[in-house]
Scaffold this motif. Structure first.
Motif, PDB file in Angstrom:
ATOM      1  N   CYS A  43       2.404   2.088  -3.505  1.00 25.23           N
ATOM      2  CA  CYS A  43       1.357   2.719  -4.344  1.00 25.23           C
ATOM      3  C   CYS A  43       1.111   4.310  -3.885  1.00 25.23           C
ATOM      4  O   CYS A  43       1.255   5.099  -4.901  1.00 25.23           O
ATOM      5  CB  CYS A  43      -0.310   2.121  -4.142  1.00 25.23           C
ATOM      6  SG  CYS A  43      -0.129   0.353  -4.690  1.00 25.23           S
TER       7      CYS A  43
ATOM      8  N   GLN B 195       2.322   7.420  -6.328  1.00 24.36           N
ATOM      9  CA  GLN B 195       1.319   8.620  -6.644  1.00 24.36           C
ATOM     10  C   GLN B 195       1.497   9.943  -6.064  1.00 24.36           C
ATOM     11  O   GLN B 195       1.259  10.872  -6.979  1.00 24.36           O
ATOM     12  CB  GLN B 195      -0.071   8.071  -6.171  1.00 24.36           C
ATOM     13  CG  GLN B 195      -1.247   8.935  -6.209  1.00 24.36           C
ATOM     14  CD  GLN B 195      -2.526   8.227  -6.042  1.00 24.36           C
ATOM     15  OE1 GLN B 195      -2.648   7.240  -5.405  1.00 24.36           O
ATOM     16  NE2 GLN B 195      -3.821   8.984  -6.177  1.00 24.36           N
TER      17      GLN B 195
ATOM     18  N   GLU C 202       0.725  -1.242   0.025  1.00 24.13           N
ATOM     19  CA  GLU C 202       0.035   0.034   0.072  1.00 24.13           C
ATOM     20  C   GLU C 202       0.965   1.265   0.159  1.00 24.13           C
ATOM     21  O   GLU C 202       0.611   2.270  -0.736  1.00 24.13           O
ATOM     22  CB  GLU C 202      -0.934  -0.074   1.465  1.00 24.13           C
ATOM     23  CG  GLU C 202      -1.721   0.878   1.246  1.00 24.13           C
ATOM     24  CD  GLU C 202      -2.679   1.148   2.510  1.00 24.13           C
ATOM     25  OE1 GLU C 202      -3.493   2.286   2.864  1.00 24.13           O
ATOM     26  OE2 GLU C 202      -2.699  -0.011   3.154  1.00 24.13           O
TER      27      GLU C 202
END
Length: 254
Positions: free
Chosen positions: A42, A46, A39
């Motif tokens: 990611c 981003q 997680e």
């Protein structure tokens, strides 16, 4: 403004760290949270995150694997490790991957605050120095001077590179020297670049507050404490069996 990512598989720890961060005198922009390394990866892909505070032992992807992956993807992010494990092996691996600190649970508020303030100061200094390096590069292009590029290619002497930098940016190097390290590698010599090994030696010589990495590729460029004898670094590299050419600017007296 600073963006921080908290990575821990225990929600109460994530919530506690987030509350603690809001009490610190930091210029916080965003605090992101992740329950696993997957997680976190990611979120790192981003958003522009400056510092990651991560646990080591987590499901799916642990903190060390997360550090290794972001290093492989050349992400510009710093790490502080929090862990309940006192085993030196974990700390050694984390520092080897570039961690700026290894803090044991339960966390002491002052330890976390001091570590964060130090890392953020280093990031800001590196950003300022990088900005000045970019200015130097633009000036070189505007005046059609190719000395720096020629030095990178090994076609110019160390003295010419030093003179080039000092003349174009004489106001910057009052507290720092600019050091360029180019490893001497034979064409048939196997193995990866020793940039990180040279950087580690430089940190030992100048200390964490006296050494800032500006560039790893194609050659290692560091900003180092101008008050320390510059001959110490080449000697330490030689002792570490690293054959490298070292060029350093002289500090300008203000």
């Amino acid at each position: 403004m600073i963006n921080i990512l908290i990575v821990d598989d225990q929600k109460h720890i994530r919530d506690g760290l987030q509350a603690m961060l809001h009490q610190f005198p930091l210029e916080l922009n965003n605090i992101y949270c992740a329950a696993s390394g997957v997680e976190a990866l990611c979120l790192l892909r981003q958003y522009c995150i400056h510092i990651v505070i991560t646990d080591i032992m987590m499901p799916d992807m642990d903190g060390l694997a997360l550090m290794a992956q972001t290093k492989e993807e050349y992400m510009d992010v710093e790490y502080l490790i929090i862990s309940g494990y006192r085993d030196f092996t974990y700390a050694q691996k984390a520092i080897g991957l570039g961690a700026k600190g290894y803090l044991l649970k339960p966390l002491k508020r002052e330890d976390l605050q001091n570590s964060l303030e130090h890392v953020w100061q280093e990031i800001q200094t590196r950003q300022a120095l990088t900005h000045n390096m970019q200015r130097v590069s633009r000036l070189a292009q505007e005046t059609d001077r190719k000395e720096l590029r020629m030095f990178m290619q090994g076609a110019l002497s160390d003295d010419a590179w030093i003179l080039q930098i000092e003349e174009q940016n004489d106001a910057l190097w009052r507290n720092y020297r600019l050091a360029l390290l180019r490893e001497e590698v034979c064409m048939n010599q196997p193995g990866a670049s020793s940039a990180h090994s040279m950087e580690a030696i430089a940190y030992r010589v100048f200390g964490k507050q006296g050494c800032i990495c500006l560039q790893h590729r194609p050659y290692l460029i560091l900003a180092v404490d101008a008050s320390i004898d510059p001959s110490v670094l080449p000697a330490a590299l030689k002792e570490g069996k690293i054959d490298a050419i070292t060029a350093m600017t002289n500090p300008i007296q203000g």
